[in-house]
Design an enzyme around this catalytic site. Structure first.
Site, mmCIF file in Angstrom:
data_model
loop_
_atom_site.group_PDB
_atom_site.id
_atom_site.type_symbol
_atom_site.label_atom_id
_atom_site.label_comp_id
_atom_site.label_asym_id
_atom_site.label_seq_id
_atom_site.Cartn_x
_atom_site.Cartn_y
_atom_site.Cartn_z
ATOM 1 N N SER A 172 0.827 -1.187 0.000
ATOM 2 C CA SER A 172 0.000 0.000 0.000
ATOM 3 C C SER A 172 0.877 1.258 0.000
ATOM 4 O O SER A 172 1.715 1.414 -0.889
ATOM 5 C CB SER A 172 -0.941 -0.038 1.216
ATOM 6 O OG SER A 172 -1.944 0.940 1.123
ATOM 7 N N ASP A 341 -8.960 -6.262 -4.769
ATOM 8 C CA ASP A 341 -8.525 -4.975 -4.223
ATOM 9 C C ASP A 341 -9.040 -3.858 -5.126
ATOM 10 O O ASP A 341 -8.462 -3.574 -6.166
ATOM 11 C CB ASP A 341 -6.994 -4.938 -4.131
ATOM 12 C CG ASP A 341 -6.455 -3.654 -3.525
ATOM 13 O OD1 ASP A 341 -7.263 -2.741 -3.247
ATOM 14 O OD2 ASP A 341 -5.227 -3.561 -3.340
ATOM 15 N N HIS A 374 -8.197 -5.021 -0.323
ATOM 16 C CA HIS A 374 -6.886 -4.410 -0.137
ATOM 17 C C HIS A 374 -6.147 -4.999 1.060
ATOM 18 O O HIS A 374 -4.914 -5.128 1.043
ATOM 19 C CB HIS A 374 -7.064 -2.897 0.048
ATOM 20 C CG HIS A 374 -5.777 -2.145 0.118
ATOM 21 N ND1 HIS A 374 -4.858 -2.145 -0.908
ATOM 22 C CD2 HIS A 374 -5.240 -1.369 1.102
ATOM 23 C CE1 HIS A 374 -3.813 -1.395 -0.569
ATOM 24 N NE2 HIS A 374 -4.026 -0.920 0.640
#
Length: 412
Positions: A172, A341, A374
């Protein structure tokens, strides 16, 4: 530098925490490293010295070539693996990834977990004291970018005497940092591991961040960012910000599986009380997550970090051409995305793959079919971990080959 080779001290018989689970690095303690030289930031502002909180796992080899830097995501910290010696309930956020025999094997690699500037977990941030005023920085804390974090971390590498990382990795926001390392310090990164990340935020992502920021800023307890002086915390705004963010980290299928449309238990009279209270299980879950988050995270840090997310775009100064932004890169790459995601979808990772291939750089790419959205990058999907472990096996073999050649004089 002549710093001694860093390592993690083993747990002793006087430790009162439970025995660490198999594959754990065990009990760990952070260290705080101070840098007195001012840091000139991308904004043109200057931070007059700073501190970084770090944890290290494993042992740095004599040639200092086996170091791995782990960059954290939005609400994480330097506590990547192991058990916090001060709180046995506090397990590292990537403990399933980093440790003896794990994908990032601390029997082979020296792993550094670093807390970003601007954080609230030990590194210099908005709650730290501004040396010029003697008060917390608050809203006056300098604007930060991902590139600023990389420059601060480069000094950390110098502190440890590490000229080149075997790998820089992150998921991320941490993946953005890893990518930025490969771009801004190309000679200092042998391998770049980018997981569930993106080369730039979409308008939708920036929109989510702005709604979360507005929730914080409009909280009456925010006081323009100087709530420290008032002895309060904008808990309501921070809680809502976390709820918004948390929804985007999960997939629709995962939320359906966990909560569906299940309503909470009816009252004593057997009826549901319709209105604005908590009725559905998903509401209860989100409120719990929000309230918990507002108890340990700093609102100014949230604002600082989400803005750094928004600003990140290596292609900005190259007419939007990511391949051009990557021309100076020399690292090998592992990129991983997850099918569900929707915050940073596989298409964004594939964009990075294409740009790297255009520059004829070695790239390994895996898209993992996982239902968790995610957040999958934090979980223990066996296929995902096998990909990462296989890649680090290659890094270890390369290091071993290099050491043998040096020993025999081929590279001496």
């Amino acid at each position: 530098m002549d710093n001694p080779l860093p390592h993690v001290a083993p747990a002793t018989s006087t430790d009162t925490a439970a025995a660490p689970p198999s594959g754990s690095v065990g009990l760990v303690k952070p260290q705080t490293i101070a840098f007195s030289e001012p840091l000139v930031l991308a904004s043109g502002q200057t931070l007059p010295g700073y501190e970084l909180a770090v944890e290290t796992y494993g042992t740095l080899n004599a040639s200092r070539t086996n170091a791995v830097l782990v960059c954290h995501a939005l609400n994480a910290s330097h506590h990547v693996a192991g058990i916090n010696a001060s709180d046995p309930r506090d397990i590292g956020w990537w403990d399933n990834m980093v440790g003896p025999g794990k994908a990032v094997d601390t029997d082979r690699f020296f792993v550094i977990g670093v807390n970003n500037l601007g954080s609230c977990f030990g590194s210099t941030g908005p709650a730290s004291i501004n040396p010029e005023t003697g008060k917390p920085w608050g809203a006056g804390f300098p604007i930060l970018t991902v590139e600023d974090w990389v420059q601060a971390q480069a000094r950390l590498a110098d502190y440890f005497g590490i000229e080149r990382f075997a790998a820089v990795m992150g998921g991320s926001l941490g993946g953005m940092q890893a990518l930025s390392w490969a771009i801004t310090c190309p000679d200092r990164v042998a391998n770049c591991v980018v997981i569930a990340s993106t080369p730039r935020l979409s308008a939708q992502n920036i929109g989510f961040n702005e709604v979360a920021r507005r929730a914080i800023i409009s909280d009456p307890e925010f006081h323009g960012g100087d709530y420290y002086e008032h002895g309060v915390v904008p808990r309501r705004g921070l809680s809502v910000a976390r709820m918004i963010g948390h929804i985007t980290y999960l997939s629709d299928a995962d939320m359906a599986a966990k909560f569906g449309r299940t309503q909470r238990e009816p009252g004593a009279d057997g009826s549901f009380h319709y209105g604005y209270g908590v009725e559905f299980e998903v509401e209860s879950y989100l409120r719990y997550q929000g309230e918990k988050f507002s108890g340990y995270f700093d609102a100014n840090t949230y604002l600082t970090f989400t803005r750094a997310l928004d600003y990140f775009d290596p292609s900005r100064n190259h007419d939007g051409d990511l391949a051009k932004a990557l021309e100076a890169v020399s690292a090998r790459f592992l990129l991983v995305s997850f099918s569900t995601d929707w915050r940073f979808p596989p298409e964004r990772t594939q964009e990075m793959v294409r740009a790297l291939l255009k520059n004829k750089l070695p790239v390994t790419y895996a898209e993992i079919d996982a239902p968790h959205g995610h957040d999958a990058f934090l979980l223990g999907d066996k296929r995902y971990h096998a990909v990462v472990q296989g890649y680090y096996d290659q890094i270890a073999r390369t290091l071993s080959l290099g050491a043998r050649k040096t020993t025999t004089g081929v590279l001496a």
